[in-house]
Design a protein around this motif. Sequence first.
Motif, PDB file in Angstrom:
ATOM      1  N   ALA A  91      58.054  35.621  68.309  1.00  0.00           N
ATOM      2  CA  ALA A  91      56.781  36.210  67.894  1.00  0.00           C
ATOM      3  C   ALA A  91      56.837  36.723  66.459  1.00  0.00           C
ATOM      4  O   ALA A  91      55.837  36.744  65.750  1.00  0.00           O
ATOM      5  N   ARG A  92      58.018  37.119  66.015  1.00  0.00           N
ATOM      6  CA  ARG A  92      58.163  37.672  64.668  1.00  0.00           C
ATOM      7  C   ARG A  92      58.595  36.638  63.634  1.00  0.00           C
ATOM      8  O   ARG A  92      58.213  36.717  62.467  1.00  0.00           O
ATOM      9  N   LEU A  93      59.403  35.640  64.067  1.00  0.00           N
ATOM     10  CA  LEU A  93      60.061  34.787  63.079  1.00  0.00           C
ATOM     11  C   LEU A  93      59.735  33.304  63.176  1.00  0.00           C
ATOM     12  O   LEU A  93      60.035  32.558  62.240  1.00  0.00           O
ATOM     13  N   ALA A  94      59.162  32.845  64.271  1.00  0.00           N
ATOM     14  CA  ALA A  94      58.988  31.402  64.468  1.00  0.00           C
ATOM     15  C   ALA A  94      58.150  30.752  63.375  1.00  0.00           C
ATOM     16  O   ALA A  94      58.364  29.586  63.028  1.00  0.00           O
ATOM     17  N   ARG A  95      57.204  31.489  62.820  1.00  0.00           N
ATOM     18  CA  ARG A  95      56.361  30.918  61.759  1.00  0.00           C
ATOM     19  C   ARG A  95      57.074  30.864  60.419  1.00  0.00           C
ATOM     20  O   ARG A  95      56.624  30.178  59.505  1.00  0.00           O
TER      21      ARG A  95
END
Length: 222
Positions: A91-95
């Motif tokens: 949720a924090r890093l996948a993008r």
Amino acid sequence: MTRTTAYATTTGIALPGQPTAPARERCGELPAPVVRDLRDRAGHSPHGLLFGPRDLVVVTGLPGSGKSTLMHRTVQGIRIDSQDTRDRWDARLARLLPYAVYRPLVRLAHYAGLRRALRTGEGVVVHDCGTQAWVRDWLARAARRRGGTLHLLLLDVTAGTALDGQRERGRGVSRYAFLRHRRAAGRLLRAAEKGKLPEGIGSAVLLDRDAADVLHRIDFAR
């Protein structure tokens, strides 16, 4: 191998604990592990499993076999699922980053969370794919120290079913990793069928998809 006689009208079965003592105080061997085979019952199997208040339970099986789904639906106590940890990091890093970059941090966070859960002294259900024997060794030692028992829940599904599960959740593992998991899970399942579980494990419950679907509660005695 012991087969339980519980059927669909039974609300649940209690899993036996085993006498435990610090390693230096044990004078004899522990009793042989108990294996309860709930497969091939067309869903006529217990709706609940009850463990001791200080027991630890490892849910294992192929990637995509339904371990996380089963845990989310049934576990009443503390649940430690590596998938939950990954979801939080995604949720924090996948993008921003590919998963391979922060995967070591996800694993570190997962084991840190597991360590904290073990310190509570309460019953804990843990997700495990079966390839990390050192994790089960760690949990077996932790169960002995707290005066509890380590139990296994083995999800026995075909490779095709597991691959379908990966496609449904939109997340899979590499062919190499899947084959490695398949070999490890196969060895563990064959050992359980012979009643020869790894050292430190007090019991195992074998579940096929039908048995997993009718299971609604995994809890610990109070």
